[in-house]
Design a protein around this motif. Sequence first.
Motif, PDB file in Angstrom:
ATOM      1  N   UNK A   1      10.725 -22.040 -16.187  1.00 31.72           N
ATOM      2  CA  UNK A   1      11.201 -22.907 -15.096  1.00 31.72           C
ATOM      3  C   UNK A   1      10.659 -22.457 -13.755  1.00 31.72           C
ATOM      4  N   UNK A   2      10.616 -21.152 -13.517  1.00 33.10           N
ATOM      5  CA  UNK A   2      10.040 -20.667 -12.273  1.00 33.10           C
ATOM      6  C   UNK A   2       8.529 -20.894 -12.234  1.00 33.10           C
ATOM      7  N   UNK A   3       7.861 -20.728 -13.374  1.00 38.02           N
ATOM      8  CA  UNK A   3       6.421 -20.976 -13.394  1.00 38.02           C
ATOM      9  C   UNK A   3       6.112 -22.423 -13.030  1.00 38.02           C
ATOM     10  N   UNK A   4       6.983 -23.351 -13.429  1.00 41.05           N
ATOM     11  CA  UNK A   4       6.732 -24.763 -13.149  1.00 41.05           C
ATOM     12  C   UNK A   4       6.705 -25.057 -11.645  1.00 41.05           C
ATOM     13  N   UNK A   5       7.475 -24.278 -10.892  1.00 42.49           N
ATOM     14  CA  UNK A   5       7.443 -24.445  -9.427  1.00 42.49           C
ATOM     15  C   UNK A   5       6.047 -24.153  -8.891  1.00 42.49           C
ATOM     16  N   UNK A   6       5.428 -23.101  -9.410  1.00 41.34           N
ATOM     17  CA  UNK A   6       4.076 -22.759  -8.972  1.00 41.34           C
ATOM     18  C   UNK A   6       3.053 -23.759  -9.513  1.00 41.34           C
TER      19      UNK A   6
END
Length: 483
Positions: free
Chosen positions: A387-392
Amino acid sequence: MNLVGMNEGFVLVAKRDCQTCELVQPVVRELAAGARPLAVYSQDDPTFPEGVAGVRDDRALEVSFRLGIETVPTLIRIEAGREVERVVGWQRDEWRALTGVNSLGEGLPAWRPGCGSKSVEPGIVDELEIKYGDVPFQARRVVVGEHEDEFEAMYSRGWSDGLPTVPPTRLRVHRMLKGTSRDPKEVLGLLPPDLQPITVEKVAINAVMAGCAPEYMPVVIGAVEAALSEPFNMHGVLATTMFCGPIVIVNGPIARAIGMNGRGNALGQGNRANATIGRALQLCVRNVGGGRPQGVDRSTLGTPGKYTFCFAEDEAGSYWESLSVERGFARGSNTVTLFAGDGVHGVVDQQSRTPESLARTFALSLRGVNHWKLAQGADAILVVSPEHERTFKAAGWDKARLRQELDSLLELPAEEIVRGAGGIAEGIPAAALGERKTIPKFRKGGLLIVRAGGDAGMFSAVIAGWGASGPVGSTPVTVAIKD
């Protein structure tokens, strides 16, 4: 080699529990009454085939094993004490050609498949190889007393990490060694701290004790090879009073092939491969290298990860290049990265929707590794959840862009980290800073970024490491996994 004590004639291996063997009983009786010798071996009943005198008992399966019988019935022709030809199952024309009896099997079907030999039933092959094969073992054999509990025996001999271990019997070790093509006698190196030679066989012994499956062996060997490398400094990892222990990170198709977990609860319990591969490495260090708590292992507090700490990077569907590619290996390579790290510190950010905001959250969490006022004295792993990777990903930030941002954010102001500043005695001596206004938190290459975790949850993690500052410390090491 003459295995059956016969110079010329025929050998038949059969079993009663086989319809085809039952079918060919009249043929066997006809051959037994012929001029040429016939030696009949029965795998399950010495009175079968019926009406044949002198049936030999092969319930121990030694002859079947030595003759390489995979299917019964098998008829073998012997000349000058050696096998020259064999027929598997019932094939009338081939039995006639082999025996020279042209009337053989009149009235029987022309062909019937045989049945599986008892000597190749699941699990039995390994037992027969131990019993009758040439399976050399280098390690000394420890005999446990008749009335001694084998699990308690391993505790009392100091072979355990505190949890129950699997008894490394010859059979289990033999099966474990089948997980690798490498020679059991191969010496991988001298394992710290006692600098004892560790062979592939000794790795297998400890892998058995840890509860590994044979297919994990290439990964365990890779982890041991990484621990043997001088930059990793396994002796220092043990001898330091810091918290650290070896953390195993696996990349490549092998992780999925052996069922490793890089997704939900990747850093936790519940996956056999993750749990036992890391444990096998720790047991090798303990039982071969001599690294034991309150001995050479001088950690003040330690960490639960010193039982085992192993996980796979979740490369499937990742927007970023993998850790192994970052560290110079080709995409799709099977690798093990060994990192001297301690516990998991959660990074909770459920509000950031821009990469800049989330990067600042990561930087603040990383700033606290070891101490807010310490710099270049530790490494770290940043485990980024999907989920955090998707922000990037949504902003087009690759891993290199995130790393660039973190490097900038983790340039620590000199006035904040000098000893005594803010009323805190810990910190860096002013003389060591010289004229510098800032100093990086981590040394170059000291921060690893790995993608792992479940699809749901905006939670990442920081794992502090015992980094190299000067000649002391540990450098992460990545090695290729060999079959």
